[in-house]
Structures are given as structure tokens and as C-alpha cells.
Design an enzyme around this catalytic site. Structure first.
Site, mmCIF file in Angstrom:
data_model
loop_
_atom_site.group_PDB
_atom_site.id
_atom_site.type_symbol
_atom_site.label_atom_id
_atom_site.label_comp_id
_atom_site.label_asym_id
_atom_site.label_seq_id
_atom_site.Cartn_x
_atom_site.Cartn_y
_atom_site.Cartn_z
ATOM 1 N N TYR A 15 8.102 3.499 -21.152
ATOM 2 C CA TYR A 15 8.061 3.482 -19.686
ATOM 3 C C TYR A 15 6.899 2.667 -19.139
ATOM 4 O O TYR A 15 6.263 3.078 -18.173
ATOM 5 C CB TYR A 15 7.984 4.920 -19.145
ATOM 6 N N TYR A 142 18.135 14.028 -14.631
ATOM 7 C CA TYR A 142 17.574 13.331 -15.797
ATOM 8 C C TYR A 142 17.794 14.200 -17.037
ATOM 9 O O TYR A 142 17.341 15.346 -17.088
ATOM 10 C CB TYR A 142 16.078 13.051 -15.636
ATOM 11 N N ASP A 234 20.276 22.597 -19.188
ATOM 12 C CA ASP A 234 19.276 21.753 -19.856
ATOM 13 C C ASP A 234 17.878 22.290 -19.533
ATOM 14 O O ASP A 234 17.310 21.977 -18.488
ATOM 15 C CB ASP A 234 19.439 20.300 -19.389
#
Ligand SMILES: *Cc1c(COP(=O)(O)O)cnc(C)c1O
Length: 421
Positions: A15, A142, A234
Site C-alpha cells: 500500500y 473490505y 467477516d
């Protein structure tokens, strides 16, 4: 040559726009919530090293357990073989997870835990001979950076180069009292195509710590279940105390079918991931027909050292001391939020458990790439605090062992930044 110079010769960082990024800071050692660089400068790790570290750095208890395991058994192929740490970890986790969770599938990071979850759902229907091949997800979600995990994540600057290659996903807005009816009818309309619904419970981390109501998520889960759509929780980020309870799903009354874990699992010691599922999903892969097997695995599946780190982390996590620390952080965040919420530069401030996020008021464009972000990042680094803003959102999510003095120092520097930046 300095370590930084040597790094820049040979390493490509995650990133990171390597042309414009600040040079990486070499970290020599860690202790609790602190990290120390080469020159002895200390930094408070206010983002728990990308949300992984829950018990502080260089934790001696975890180190001891990992060292013992290393001398006993470092790794063994997990197809056809098993070992004590893997069995014990699965047993212990299942006792603290929702009681419909029956089986544990190991992998090695958050993205792979999500890949496994998606494959379980898609192949469940495949094994039944039913054509349910679509995934339902939230906008701005995400779920990781591998292709499947990226596909079920929101389309953004991060996925732009790959958008045409990502499988089709149905994206819906986060639920509110106002849009609930509309979301439910959309789900019902699509039901015969939908294999599963994947979500980040209560907090969309990477999107900028966007928070939504447990009550509304619960209602969506109930609705999906009624329509035969599997629900995938998640908890890679929210698991292990982040939200103030053991797991974010503990705020729900309805239990998800599948759960994904990684970040806090080993206490932030090392890469590891796992996916849990119900008996019903597991049973759909049992057959004399080999084609019904879940053909998935990683070389380091159920690595014994990672299991040992997770067991040690679990010991600390389930102690009354950690519970007290979590509640202490929750209260400190609340008090600080109350103090600065009316500041002209604070657009919004929100909290879920140990996660406190402040959206900075800004005239300029407010995306991830804003220069405000870079200025804030540098300001806090100079002050010895690692805060990594997501665009104009600053968030604090510290290791649970952070001291009151360290927390107060972070709060005071944020207060200073509000005046100076
Ligand atoms: C970080 C994250 C992932 C991906 O985990 P990695 O270990 O970085 O691959 C998946 N889901 C959520 C909710 C996350 O925050």
C-alpha cells in the site's frame, strides 16, 4: 548504508507509492504498546500494527509458548496428519464462538480466510446441484486483497486496475431503519441466485471506520436466512475484543453460518487465519463422490507455531485483566469523544468498543489521497504516535495493554492537532 537505504534498494512495501512515500522507519524492538526505532525514539502503536496486535509487542508469555512449540514441532503437512495445538485451538475457539459453529478450517491470513468462506458457500450449492452463484455484499466493504476477497469488496481506487476481472457481486447499502424494507425486497428478488451474504459486522474498517447498527444487521441476517442465503461474518478485524465484546456477532441475536478470523488471532504475533462453519455446511461436502471435496489448502495450513501463538493469545485474551483493560479503553474513548465532539474541525466522531474514529472537517477533497491525510500522519509520527489516517478519518485502536498515560498522550496530541493543522 543505513538500513533505510538498504531497504529502498531491495524492498517494495505494501500500500505504498514508493516514489513519494516517506522513507520507512526501521524499528528495532517493541515493548507493550511501544515501538522503538534505531535511534531509540519511541512510538505509541495506536493502530495496533494494522489492527493485529491486541496484547502489545514482544509479549513474553506468547514468546515463551511459541519457543516451546518451535522446539517440539514447527510444521507438518495438515492433509492426513494432525497435531495437538490445532485440535486444542479449534476446541477452545468453538467453546467461545456462537454455538452453531461446528468446524474449523485453517488457512494463513484474513484474505484466505475469506476465500475459504466464499468457496464453502459457492460449493455448498454446487454440491447440491443448485445454481446459486452470486455473492451479496455491502458497498465500501473490505474483505482482503486476493482476487476472491477483492471481488466481494467494494469497487474503489484499490480495485480499479482489476475491476473487469472481478466476478460479479450484488452490492447493497448499509442497513438503516429507512432503507430496510427496500434492502429486504431486493434480497428476496435475487434470492434464487444468491449463495451467500458477506459482511463486516458493525464496523467497516478500511472504508474509514464506518459504523452501523447491530439491530439492522441482525434483521438482514434473519431475512437472508429465511431466504436460504448463507451469512458470512467477516470478523478478521472485529474479532477478539475490538468491539468491546469477544466478537462483534455477540451484539447480534441471530448467529451467522460462517465466520472468518485472522488479525488478532495470534495476538498480532504472526500470520494466521481460520474459517468456521456450521454442521450443515460441513455435511454438504461429505460424500463417496470425491468431486464434493473442498479442494482448498495452503502449504502452511494449521501451522503449529501459529496455533501455539493463538492459544497463548487466547489465554491472555480470556483473562480478567484483559477484560478490564478493554472496558478501561472503552470508557477513556467515550470521555475523550465527549470532550472534543463539538470542536469545529471535527465533522463526526464515532466509537464501537475500543475503536474511536474522528472525521476531520476539511475544505479540500476528502479522499484517501488527500494531503491532509499526509500532514496528519507526519504530525503524529513526529510526536511519537503511529496513527495512520484513512483519508480524513483518524482512528485509534490500541493494543489492550496500552497504559492510561499513553492513551492520554494520544488524546492530548489529537487535541493539539485540532488547533495546529
Ligand atoms: C484486514 C482484513 C481482511 C484481510 O486480511 P489480511 O490478513 O490483510 O489478508 C479481511 N477482512 C477484513 C474485515 C479486514 O479488516
Amino acid at each position: 548504508m543505513t538500513l533505510t537505504e538498504r531497504d529502498l534498494k531491495v524492498i517494495w512495501h505494501p500500500y505504498t507509492q514508493m516514489q513519494t512515500a516517506l522513507p520507512p522507519i526501521p524499528i528495532l524492538r517493541g515493548d507493550g504498546a511501544l515501538l522503538f526505532d534505531e535511534n531509540g525514539k519511541e512510538y505509541i502503536d495506536a493502530v495496533s500494527s494494522w489492527w493485529t496486535n491486541i496484547h502489545g509487542h514482544a509479549n513474553k508469555y506468547i514468546a515463551q509458548k511459541v519457543a516451546e512449540q518451535l522446539l517440539q514441532l514447527e510444521h507438518v503437512i495438515f492433509a492426513g496428519f494432525t497435531h495437538q495445538p490445532a485440535v486444542e485451538l479449534a476446541e477452545r475457539l468453538l467453546t467461545i464462538l456462537p454455538n452453531n459453529q461446528a468446524k474449523v478450517f485453517y488457512s494463513d491470513n484474513g484474505s484466505t480466510a475469506v476465500e475459504v468462506a466464499i468457496k464453502m458457500c459457492l460449493q455448498y450449492w454446487h454440491n447440491q446441484g443448485v445454481k446459486r452463484t452470486k455473492v451479496l455484499a455491502f458497498k465500501n466493504a473490505y474483505h482482503g486483497d486476493t482476487f476472491g476477497a477483492m471481488a466481494v469488496s467494494g469497487r474503489s481506487a484499490f480495485t480499479a486496475a482489476f475491476d473487469s476481472l472481478l466476478f460479479e457481486v450484488e452490492f447493497i447499502d448499509l442497513p438503516t431503519a429507512e432503507n430496510m424494507k427496500q434492502l429486504k425486497s431486493r434480497i428476496s428478488y435475487l434470492r434464487s441466485e444468491l449463495a451467500c451474504f458477506i459482511f463486516e459486522p458493525l464496523v467497516q474498517g478500511s472504508a474509514g471506520m464506518i459504523m452501523y447498527e447491530a439491530e439492522h444487521l441482525n434483521e438482514l441476517i434473519v431475512h437472508c436466512k429465511a431466504e436460504g442465503i448463507f451469512t458470512v461474518d467477516d470478523e478478521v478485524f472485529t474479532g477478539f475484543g475490538r468491539t468491546g465484546k469477544n466478537f462483534a456477532c455477540n451484539y447480534l441475536t441471530e448467529q451467522p453460518d460462517i465466520m472468518c478470523f485472522s488479525k488478532g488471532l495470534t495476538g498480532g504475533t504472526m500470520a494466521f487465519g481460520l474459517t468456521t462453519c456450521t454442521q450443515k455446511i460441513y455435511d454438504a461436502f461429505l460424500s463417496t463422490d470425491k468431486m464434493k471435496t473442498l479442494f482448498h489448502g495452503h502449504s502452511y495450513t494449521a501451522n503449529p507455531i501459529a496455533c501455539a501463538a493463538s492459544l497463548a493469545s487466547l489465554d491472555i485474551f480470556l483473562s480478567s485483566e484483559t477484560e478490564a483493560n478493554i472496558q478501561r479503553i472503552v470508557k477513556a474513548h467515550q470521555a475523550f469523544a465527549a470532550k472534543i465532539k463539538d470542536h469545529a474541525k471535527i465533522k463526526t466522531i464515532r466509537q464501537t468498543g475500543t475503536i474511536l474514529a474522528m472525521e476531520w472537517q476539511t475544505g479540500e477533497d476528502t479522499n484517501y489521497f488527500s494531503s491532509l491525510r499526509d500532514r496528519l500522519y507526519k504530525y503524529f509520527l513526529d510526536a511519537g504516535i503511529i496513527l495512520r489516517p484513512l483519508g480524513n478519518v483518524i482512528y485509534i485502536l490500541p493494543p489492550y495493554c496500552i497504559t492510561d498515560a499513553q492513551l492520554n498522550y494520544i488524546y492530548s496530541k489529537i487535541t493539539d492537532a485540532l488547533e495546529e493543522i
